[in-house]
Design a protein around this motif. Sequence first.
Motif, PDB file in Angstrom:
ATOM      1  N   ASP A  21       0.809  -1.219   0.000  1.00 34.14           N
ATOM      2  CA  ASP A  21       0.000   0.000   0.000  1.00 34.14           C
ATOM      3  C   ASP A  21       0.841   1.268   0.000  1.00 34.14           C
ATOM      4  N   GLU A  22       1.788   1.360   0.924  1.00 32.72           N
ATOM      5  CA  GLU A  22       2.518   2.620   1.079  1.00 32.72           C
ATOM      6  C   GLU A  22       3.435   2.887  -0.108  1.00 32.72           C
ATOM      7  N   ALA A  23       4.086   1.848  -0.632  1.00 27.26           N
ATOM      8  CA  ALA A  23       4.965   2.043  -1.784  1.00 27.26           C
ATOM      9  C   ALA A  23       4.163   2.532  -2.993  1.00 27.26           C
ATOM     10  N   VAL A  24       3.004   1.919  -3.204  1.00 22.50           N
ATOM     11  CA  VAL A  24       2.157   2.349  -4.312  1.00 22.50           C
ATOM     12  C   VAL A  24       1.664   3.773  -4.075  1.00 22.50           C
ATOM     13  N   TRP A  25       1.285   4.084  -2.844  1.00 23.51           N
ATOM     14  CA  TRP A  25       0.768   5.420  -2.549  1.00 23.51           C
ATOM     15  C   TRP A  25       1.817   6.499  -2.811  1.00 23.51           C
ATOM     16  N   GLN A  26       3.066   6.227  -2.530  1.00 25.02           N
ATOM     17  CA  GLN A  26       4.111   7.214  -2.815  1.00 25.02           C
ATOM     18  C   GLN A  26       4.241   7.454  -4.315  1.00 25.02           C
ATOM     19  N   ARG A  27       4.089   6.402  -5.108  1.00 27.56           N
ATOM     20  CA  ARG A  27       4.099   6.603  -6.575  1.00 27.56           C
ATOM     21  C   ARG A  27       2.897   7.420  -7.010  1.00 27.56           C
ATOM     22  N   VAL A  28       1.744   7.130  -6.406  1.00 31.65           N
ATOM     23  CA  VAL A  28       0.528   7.876  -6.746  1.00 31.65           C
ATOM     24  C   VAL A  28       0.713   9.353  -6.421  1.00 31.65           C
ATOM     25  N   LEU A  29       1.320   9.655  -5.270  1.00 30.64           N
ATOM     26  CA  LEU A  29       1.538  11.050  -4.906  1.00 30.64           C
ATOM     27  C   LEU A  29       2.456  11.748  -5.895  1.00 30.64           C
ATOM     28  N   ARG A  30       3.486  11.030  -6.386  1.00 33.16           N
ATOM     29  CA  ARG A  30       4.357  11.647  -7.390  1.00 33.16           C
ATOM     30  C   ARG A  30       3.579  11.956  -8.661  1.00 33.16           C
ATOM     31  N   ASN A 295       0.377   1.502 -12.122  1.00 32.10           N
ATOM     32  CA  ASN A 295       0.956   2.031 -10.881  1.00 32.10           C
ATOM     33  C   ASN A 295       2.454   2.297 -10.983  1.00 32.10           C
ATOM     34  N   GLN A 296       2.977   2.355 -12.210  1.00 29.95           N
ATOM     35  CA  GLN A 296       4.387   2.679 -12.406  1.00 29.95           C
ATOM     36  C   GLN A 296       4.493   4.153 -12.776  1.00 29.95           C
ATOM     37  N   ASP A 297       5.101   4.934 -11.892  1.00 28.72           N
ATOM     38  CA  ASP A 297       5.090   6.379 -12.107  1.00 28.72           C
ATOM     39  C   ASP A 297       6.111   6.854 -13.124  1.00 28.72           C
ATOM     40  N   ARG A 298       7.260   6.186 -13.236  1.00 31.53           N
ATOM     41  CA  ARG A 298       8.311   6.759 -14.081  1.00 31.53           C
ATOM     42  C   ARG A 298       7.909   6.853 -15.552  1.00 31.53           C
TER      43      ARG A 298
END
Length: 338
Positions: A21-30, A295-298
């Motif tokens: 959850d938290e790792a994905v959420w940090q990508r979402v925030l970016r 869910n991959q932000d880059r």
Amino acid sequence: MATAHPTVSFELFPPRRPEFDEAVWQRVLRMADAGPDFFSVTYGASGSSREASAELVRRLLTQTAVPPIAHLTCVAATRQDLVTRVNRLMDAGVRDFLALRGDPPAGQGTWSAPPGGLTRSSELVALIREVENERLGAPRPGGGREATTEPPSVVALDLGVEPADVVSVSVAAYPSGGSHTRDAELRALREKQDAGADFAITQVFFDADAYASLVADARAGGVHIPILPGVIPLTDPARLHRLSTLTGVPVPPEVDAMLDTDDAERLRRGIAATLRLIDGVLAAGAPGLHLYTFNQDRPALDVLEHLRARGIRNPALTGRARAGRAQADRAGRPVPTN
């Protein structure tokens, strides 16, 4: 139906396991900080992960200023289940939905509605409109909002929907592959429009001509709603092939050949190919771009950075602020600042 700018939006899905959850959420925030026009939040396969999806939607509403579109499917749900689900999401502040029939549940080879359920996505569109009318007094057709003081959907406004209702409802469209003919697809899309859909988002495709052909055929068939192209960054061959098995849209051999290289060069080539595809759909008159991020932000942010450099406006300066104000007004809370 023209828009003031090409929109840029991202699709997300809830993490499969709580420890992610938290790792994905940090990508979402970016991704949120880059200022997309909206997110859409999918269910898992066959309509699973409903509660996790709803939780991610609620978190987007309370911790970002980017409006989320909540996916809904007809899978394993009665009509009353769906009414309850729509009401709960609207209670949380959701005003944008994507209505899908959904894939058959695991182990069920062909689609069949559960007892008391819905059989077509157009029925789900109509159900969402019924709930909207009961809650907000905004009758259709005509989009009148005399009985409510709520502002229209920011997503609908950004896509140039006329008239823009308080609640926006989007649907799926299929430029390539699929299990039905183009004629059947156009009939279904017209049926969804007539039920109250505001715009459509396409399934994945690899050729801008496939998108342009769908739009031309839709317009000839009386479909006037905006059709937003769904584009996956062409950077991960394994993910492209997994998606191909789900959608029935084959990965072109030339894409496989292009990506057969080392990681750094694969990313460079993939982003360049994605931008060429985007150039093609924008030249065909696309009202915006919906990126399937997985869910991959880059890759998504690399594409967005290139688009900003080409002059596609930054909604963080206008639309995003309007979205935050509208969400805060509904929930009676301060505008998020992250």
